[in-house]
Design an enzyme around this catalytic site. Structure first.
Site, PDB file in Angstrom:
ATOM      1  N   ARG A 269       0.856  -1.190   0.000  1.00 21.18           N
ATOM      2  CA  ARG A 269       0.000   0.000   0.000  1.00 21.18           C
ATOM      3  C   ARG A 269       0.891   1.239   0.000  1.00 21.18           C
ATOM      4  O   ARG A 269       1.413   1.634   1.037  1.00 21.18           O
ATOM      5  CB  ARG A 269      -0.922  -0.014   1.225  1.00 21.18           C
ATOM      6  CG  ARG A 269      -1.609   1.315   1.474  1.00 21.18           C
ATOM      7  CD  ARG A 269      -2.745   1.217   2.470  1.00 21.18           C
ATOM      8  NE  ARG A 269      -2.386   0.705   3.775  1.00 21.18           N
ATOM      9  CZ  ARG A 269      -1.833   1.419   4.753  1.00 21.18           C
ATOM     10  NH1 ARG A 269      -1.478   2.675   4.544  1.00 21.18           N
ATOM     11  NH2 ARG A 269      -1.587   0.878   5.925  1.00 21.18           N
ATOM     12  N   HIS A 273      -4.060   4.040   4.414  1.00 19.56           N
ATOM     13  CA  HIS A 273      -5.125   3.039   4.552  1.00 19.56           C
ATOM     14  C   HIS A 273      -6.438   3.624   4.047  1.00 19.56           C
ATOM     15  O   HIS A 273      -7.138   3.022   3.241  1.00 19.56           O
ATOM     16  CB  HIS A 273      -5.248   2.613   6.014  1.00 19.56           C
ATOM     17  CG  HIS A 273      -6.381   1.664   6.266  1.00 19.56           C
ATOM     18  ND1 HIS A 273      -6.378   0.366   5.815  1.00 19.56           N
ATOM     19  CD2 HIS A 273      -7.562   1.839   6.917  1.00 19.56           C
ATOM     20  CE1 HIS A 273      -7.498  -0.229   6.178  1.00 19.56           C
ATOM     21  NE2 HIS A 273      -8.236   0.643   6.841  1.00 19.56           N
ATOM     22  N   TYR A 282       3.695   5.677  11.315  1.00 15.27           N
ATOM     23  CA  TYR A 282       4.040   4.303  11.697  1.00 15.27           C
ATOM     24  C   TYR A 282       4.928   3.569  10.699  1.00 15.27           C
ATOM     25  O   TYR A 282       5.274   2.417  10.925  1.00 15.27           O
ATOM     26  CB  TYR A 282       2.766   3.488  11.945  1.00 15.27           C
ATOM     27  CG  TYR A 282       1.776   3.469  10.807  1.00 15.27           C
ATOM     28  CD1 TYR A 282       1.940   2.637   9.710  1.00 15.27           C
ATOM     29  CD2 TYR A 282       0.650   4.288  10.832  1.00 15.27           C
ATOM     30  CE1 TYR A 282       1.034   2.611   8.679  1.00 15.27           C
ATOM     31  CE2 TYR A 282      -0.273   4.282   9.791  1.00 15.27           C
ATOM     32  CZ  TYR A 282      -0.077   3.437   8.723  1.00 15.27           C
ATOM     33  OH  TYR A 282      -0.988   3.419   7.680  1.00 15.27           O
TER      34      TYR A 282
END
Length: 388
Positions: A269, A273, A282
């Site tokens: 990805r 998200h 993160y």
């Protein structure tokens, strides 16, 4: 004793099925290989470019306040296009909320996706027209829906007949995060027990929102299938050719009555998200830059150019088509009408219950307690509550 148990664990096998390297070099695989026509290759490229533009445009619309949310697919185009183009018309798809490229390949108007994420309806495409179900927000629930549908297909005698226009397979799309859900594991149990004609297609983009895959599974996800009694295979999810070949084989296996397969499309990805997520909190920038070198669109373009399968006019034409598609989506989104507030009651039950009818009537009376007032000379409107 601990060493004895550790030594009995299977080795970590990360071999991918790959037909096209990140540099655009064509390679062969002993089990999964397909000869692609120039037309197919150009079609894959076009699909991926256009669906990336849909994704980029929808993300921009959300940033401008036109959509409430958008789930990005940036970097996952090959996994979705390869899987979708391997389908036959009668095959049925159960998506998550990110299968925009699959929707595109199944003929769903992308404006209908915008309507859903704008919040003006709950999904207006006809699942039976496209054999593409409505988006599922509940994580992993669609795997059970797909398994149940596949069991119905099986009982309708649409499996293993040898008729290519009748035999049907079902696909359940889900992500690596969903693989930890109970629904997914229950779907595996039922599919294995009843030999259901379903392909579980997992797009392992390596991040379940902010949790990396290594915190969810100590072995590659595709190897979980063996514990349920059906095969699993890991494919390079950034390779549209390999994804097509592996999915095609799994679909045919299901249509022939040989039961379920788990396909793990190992991808990444590159975006967030969803548009509510900040991935810089993160994960490392270096990780994203590494995966940009494996861009699924760039490798197909490199192969096409290297082998003289299209000229500059083709690539310019696709780029222009993408630009026009973006303009169309932008204008169509701005023109979407707001729904009637009372329409929220219309799609709850097939037949409206007395309780729901009473709620609707009460809400209608509440709305009637307001009047619209136009400010003289300025053309402005405001809504005021009627004094009681």
């Amino acid at each position: 004793m601990n060493d004895l148990f550790e030594s009995s664990l299977p080795a970590d096998d990360l071999e991918l099925v790959q037909l096209l390297t990140p540099e655009g070099e064509r390679i062969r695989h002993p089990e999964f290989d397909v000869d692609f026509s120039p037309e197919q290759l150009r079609g894959f490229y076009r699909d991926m470019v256009l669906t990336r533009r849909i994704d980029v445009e929808a993300t921009a619309l959300q940033r401008h306040g036109e959509l409430g949310l958008w789930a990005q697919l940036l970097g996952q185009e090959a996994a979705q296009v390869g899987a979708a183009r391997a389908l036959r018309p009668q095959d049925y798809v159960f998506p998550t909320y990110r299968e925009h490229a699959v929707a595109w390949c199944r003929g769903v108007d992308p404006v209908q996706l915008l309507r859903l994420f704008r919040g003006v309806d709950q999904g207006t495409w006809d699942p039976n027209e496209h054999n593409f179900h409505l988006y599922t927000i509940v994580i992993g629930a669609q795997t059970l829906h797909a398994t149940g549908y596949a069991m119905g297909v099986q009982r309708d005698g649409a499996v293993g007949t040898g008729d290519p226009e009748r035999d049907t397979a079902v696909v359940a799309h889900f992500g690596d995060g969903a693989s930890s859900q109970g629904d997914v594991n229950e779907a595996f149990v039922f599919a294995a027990s009843y030999n259901a004609p379903v392909v579980f297609f997992c797009q392992n983009n390596q991040w379940a929102i902010s949790e990396p895959i290594e915190r969810q599974s100590r072995i590659p996800l595709y190897r979980r299938a063996s514990g349920f009694g059906f095969p699993g295979v890991r494919v390079d999810g950034n390779d549209v050719l390999a994804t097509y070949a592996v999915t095609q084989a799994a679909l045919q296996r299901a249509r022939d009555g040989q039961g379920p397969t788990l396909v793990e499309a190992y991808t990444y990805r590159m975006g967030a998200h969803t548009t509510t997520d900040d991935p810089t909190r993160y994960r490392l920038i270096e990780e994203v830059e590494h995966w940009k070198l494996k861009d699924p669109i760039a490798r197909v373009e490199a192969y096409i150019r290297r082998n003289g399968l299209a000229d500059d006019d083709f690539f310019a034409g696709v780029a222009q088509e993408a630009e026009e598609l973006g303009e169309h989506l932008r204008a169509a989104c701005h023109a979407l009408p707001d729904p009637s507030p009372l329409s929220i009651f219309d799609q709850v039950y097939a037949e409206q219950t007395p309780e729901l009818a009473a709620q609707k009537a009460g809400y209608a009376a509440f709305l009637d307690s307001f009047v619209e007032v136009e400010e003289a000379g300025h053309g402005r409107h405001e809504t005021r509550e009627v004094a009681r």
